[in-house]
Write an enzyme that holds these catalytic residues in place. Structure first.
Site, PDB file in Angstrom:
ATOM      1  CG  ASP A   1     -25.504  79.499 -43.990  1.00 29.05           C
ATOM      2  OD1 ASP A   1     -24.854  80.096 -43.110  1.00 29.05           O
ATOM      3  OD2 ASP A   1     -26.746  79.481 -44.019  1.00 29.05           O
TER       4      ASP A   1
ATOM      5  N   GLY B 108     -24.407  82.504 -49.480  1.00 24.65           N
ATOM      6  CA  GLY B 108     -24.158  82.449 -48.051  1.00 24.65           C
ATOM      7  C   GLY B 108     -25.441  82.216 -47.261  1.00 24.65           C
ATOM      8  CG  HIS B 109     -27.142  82.955 -42.775  1.00 23.88           C
ATOM      9  ND1 HIS B 109     -27.482  81.650 -42.511  1.00 23.88           N
ATOM     10  CD2 HIS B 109     -27.755  83.700 -41.805  1.00 23.88           C
ATOM     11  CE1 HIS B 109     -28.252  81.589 -41.427  1.00 23.88           C
ATOM     12  NE2 HIS B 109     -28.438  82.821 -40.995  1.00 23.88           N
ATOM     13  CD1 TRP B 110     -30.669  87.052 -45.450  1.00 29.12           C
ATOM     14  CD2 TRP B 110     -29.577  88.858 -46.179  1.00 29.12           C
ATOM     15  NE1 TRP B 110     -31.271  88.139 -44.882  1.00 29.12           N
ATOM     16  CE2 TRP B 110     -30.603  89.263 -45.311  1.00 29.12           C
ATOM     17  CE3 TRP B 110     -28.751  89.814 -46.748  1.00 29.12           C
ATOM     18  CZ2 TRP B 110     -30.836  90.607 -45.007  1.00 29.12           C
ATOM     19  CZ3 TRP B 110     -28.970  91.145 -46.444  1.00 29.12           C
ATOM     20  CH2 TRP B 110     -30.008  91.539 -45.579  1.00 29.12           C
TER      21      TRP B 110
END
Length: 286
Positions: free
Chosen positions: A238, A265-267
């Site tokens: 992330d 990552g962020h999702w």
């Protein structure tokens, strides 16, 4: 055979009162189970509840839950707003208004990024209304101890809000997920169209940050007040909200557990949808 649930068929509006003024909010309402799961999206330009969680809705509905996806004020089809205080608390108040209007007394909440901050804000303000919490890539506005802040991705979000071009969108999305092979030109153009459709949202987000650069409350000192069982999920890679902030949540929330996805990552709910969905259903059923 039941017709598939779609964004259009589940689209609803409700008007609440915020700071003495009417505020029209959009949400999607799917399924009819007795237990309700609310999904709260992140703060990226063009975001919506449906766009953030479209890979996660049907498994929950099939498992017997009613799913509500709230578009926070300033995103998608909801009214625009200038946030001069804590946006986390603002979103929490809006969620309370929506649940009151729908006569829903208790919910489980899944929050991604900004949605995680808002979920924590709601749990602190209305603990009696929270069943379980699931937080991904957000939950407290505190700083990372390891990564200079603001993080790389947050800077790119700011650049996209100020200058919404496909080039800036690609720069942001290329650090948003670990595997960029799924980021097609069609996806970029659709997301850019969503962004440009509501320039008032863009302008008011920038205006909000100018008035109050600290939009998301640091709930760090209050995390021990949260009694709800909490599942914290993070991407090892992330670049928006660093991994050690997830550990801060684990340290602070007494009844919590932590899962880290590699190559993510962020999702997390999008990048590892199948495993994420199974993990969420198992956690909610315990």
């Amino acid at each position: 055979m039941n017709a598939p649930n779609t964004e259009a068929s589940s689209s609803r509006f409700v008007t609440i009162t915020e700071a003495g003024q009417p505020l029209r909010l959009h949400y999607n309402d799917v399924g009819s189970g007795s237990e309700v799961v609310v999904m709260l999206h992140g703060s990226g330009p063009g975001a919506s509840g449906w766009a953030n969680f479209h890979r996660n809705i049907e498994p929950l509905v099939d498992a017997g839950y009613r799913v509500i996806l709230l578009d926070c004020p300033g995103w998608s089809k909801s009214d625009t707003i200038v946030s001069t205080g804590s946006r986390s608390d603002l979103n929490a108040r809006c969620l309370k208004g929506v649940l009151d209007a729908l006569d829903i007394a208790k919910v489980h909440i899944i929050g991604n990024s900004m949605g995680g901050h808002s979920a924590v804000g709601f749990a602190l303000a209305h603990p009696e209304m929270v069943g379980k919490l699931i937080l991904m890539g957000g939950g407290t506005g505190g700083p990372s101890a390891l990564v200079p802040m603001p993080a790389e991705g947050i800077k790119l979000i700011g650049a996209l809000y100020r200058d919404p071009t496909v080039e800036n969108l690609k720069r942001m999305m290329n650090v948003f997920v670990y595997d960029t092979s799924s980021l097609t030109e069609e996806l970029y153009q659709q997301r850019l169209s969503n962004i440009l459709a509501r320039r008032d949202h863009l302008e008011n987000f920038v205006k909000s940050a100018q008035i109050n650069p600290k939009q998301f409350s640091d709930y760090g000192a209050r995390l021990p007040e949260i009694k709800a069982r909490t599942l914290i999920i993070w991407g090892r890679d992330d670049r928006f909200v660093p991994l050690d902030i997830g550990l801060r949540l684990l340290w602070g929330i007494p009844n919590s557990e932590f899962h880290v996805f590699s190559q993510c990552g962020h999702w997390a709910q999008w990048e590892h949808a199948e495993v994420f969905n199974n993990m969420v259903q198992d956690f909610l059923a315990r």
